[in-house]
Every structure is written in C-alpha cells, then in structure tokens.
Scaffold this motif. Structure first.
Motif, PDB file in Angstrom:
ATOM      1  N   UNK A   1       0.833  -1.211   0.000  1.00  0.00           N
ATOM      2  CA  UNK A   1       0.000   0.000   0.000  1.00  0.00           C
ATOM      3  C   UNK A   1       0.870   1.264   0.000  1.00  0.00           C
ATOM      4  N   UNK A   2       1.993   1.230   0.711  1.00  0.00           N
ATOM      5  CA  UNK A   2       2.916   2.378   0.713  1.00  0.00           C
ATOM      6  C   UNK A   2       3.577   2.534  -0.645  1.00  0.00           C
ATOM      7  N   UNK A   3       3.961   1.411  -1.228  1.00  0.00           N
ATOM      8  CA  UNK A   3       4.581   1.432  -2.551  1.00  0.00           C
ATOM      9  C   UNK A   3       3.604   2.003  -3.570  1.00  0.00           C
ATOM     10  N   UNK A   4       2.333   1.639  -3.450  1.00  0.00           N
ATOM     11  CA  UNK A   4       1.321   2.139  -4.376  1.00  0.00           C
ATOM     12  C   UNK A   4       1.263   3.667  -4.328  1.00  0.00           C
ATOM     13  N   UNK A   5       1.275   4.229  -3.138  1.00  0.00           N
ATOM     14  CA  UNK A   5       1.239   5.684  -2.998  1.00  0.00           C
ATOM     15  C   UNK A   5       2.461   6.353  -3.603  1.00  0.00           C
ATOM     16  N   UNK A   6       3.622   5.768  -3.370  1.00  0.00           N
ATOM     17  CA  UNK A   6       4.865   6.315  -3.924  1.00  0.00           C
ATOM     18  C   UNK A   6       4.838   6.244  -5.442  1.00  0.00           C
ATOM     19  N   UNK A   7       4.419   5.094  -5.975  1.00  0.00           N
ATOM     20  CA  UNK A   7       4.366   4.926  -7.432  1.00  0.00           C
ATOM     21  C   UNK A   7       3.363   5.882  -8.064  1.00  0.00           C
ATOM     22  N   UNK A   8       2.250   6.120  -7.386  1.00  0.00           N
ATOM     23  CA  UNK A   8       1.250   7.054  -7.907  1.00  0.00           C
ATOM     24  C   UNK A   8       1.851   8.450  -8.053  1.00  0.00           C
ATOM     25  N   UNK A   9       2.574   8.892  -7.036  1.00  0.00           N
ATOM     26  CA  UNK A   9       3.222  10.210  -7.094  1.00  0.00           C
ATOM     27  C   UNK A   9       4.264  10.264  -8.205  1.00  0.00           C
ATOM     28  N   UNK A  10       5.052   9.198  -8.309  1.00  0.00           N
ATOM     29  CA  UNK A  10       6.096   9.156  -9.336  1.00  0.00           C
ATOM     30  C   UNK A  10       5.501   9.115 -10.738  1.00  0.00           C
ATOM     31  N   UNK A  11       4.385   8.407 -10.895  1.00  0.00           N
ATOM     32  CA  UNK A  11       3.731   8.308 -12.206  1.00  0.00           C
ATOM     33  C   UNK A  11       3.191   9.662 -12.658  1.00  0.00           C
ATOM     34  N   UNK A  12       2.733  10.468 -11.721  1.00  0.00           N
ATOM     35  CA  UNK A  12       2.257  11.811 -12.054  1.00  0.00           C
ATOM     36  C   UNK A  12       3.438  12.661 -12.526  1.00  0.00           C
ATOM     37  N   UNK A  13       4.548  12.556 -11.807  1.00  0.00           N
ATOM     38  CA  UNK A  13       5.732  13.347 -12.143  1.00  0.00           C
ATOM     39  C   UNK A  13       6.389  12.881 -13.442  1.00  0.00           C
ATOM     40  N   UNK A  14       6.370  11.562 -13.687  1.00  0.00           N
ATOM     41  CA  UNK A  14       7.027  11.002 -14.873  1.00  0.00           C
ATOM     42  C   UNK A  14       6.281   9.759 -15.351  1.00  0.00           C
ATOM     43  N   UNK A  15       5.287   9.941 -16.213  1.00  0.00           N
ATOM     44  CA  UNK A  15       4.496   8.792 -16.672  1.00  0.00           C
ATOM     45  C   UNK A  15       5.305   7.791 -17.507  1.00  0.00           C
ATOM     46  N   UNK A  16       6.482   8.197 -17.971  1.00  0.00           N
ATOM     47  CA  UNK A  16       7.342   7.297 -18.749  1.00  0.00           C
ATOM     48  C   UNK A  16       8.372   6.570 -17.888  1.00  0.00           C
ATOM     49  N   UNK A  17       8.225   6.669 -16.591  1.00  0.00           N
ATOM     50  CA  UNK A  17       9.126   6.000 -15.656  1.00  0.00           C
ATOM     51  C   UNK A  17       9.186   4.500 -15.960  1.00  0.00           C
TER      52      UNK A  17
END
Length: 75
Positions: free
Chosen positions: A23-39
């Motif tokens: 669940x914590x990873x999901x939140x981190x990934x969500x933030x990162x995906x907003x910042x860089x969808x091509x991550x």
C-alpha cells in the motif's frame, strides 16, 4: 529514470532496496507516475515468490498508470 521493485517470498516487497508495504509502494508509485508517466520500473521477482505477489505488483503499477514495466527473475 529506472526504479527497482523487488518481490520476495511471504509477500515482502522492496522499493529501491527498502522493504515496504504494498500500500505504501502504491502511494509512492502514484506520485512518481504523475511526475514522470514514462518511468521505467524493473520488477525483480524472487523465484520462490508466489505468482499472486507478482500479479499484485503488476496490478499496482497498471493502476497508477505506469506502463514501462520489465520483469526479471531473482535467483
């Protein structure tokens, strides 16, 4: 940018080497995906990890909009 996500037996997950709840990873990934969808996410699955654990990780990545996923096996 590359991000490493490991899947281990017992539903243990590590993001960039740090053990965290999914669940914590999901939140981190969500933030990162907003910042860089091509991550790019490199998912390293321990060969003893259950398939459902890997599927959960793939679902989380898809759910936050990450599409550049690579899966490799950890020995």
């Amino acid at each position: 940018v590359l991000l490493e996500l490991e899947v281990h037996p017992g539903e243990e997950y590590r993001l960039q080497g740090k053990t965290q709840r999914l669940s914590s990873i999901q939140g981190i990934l969500a933030d990162l995906a907003i910042a860089d969808p091509d991550l790019t996410v490199i998912i390293k699955a321990n060969q003893r990890a259950k398939t459902r654990s890997l599927i959960k990780v793939l679902d989380v990545c898809k759910g936050v909009g990450l599409k550049n996923l690579n899966v490799v096996t950890l020995e």
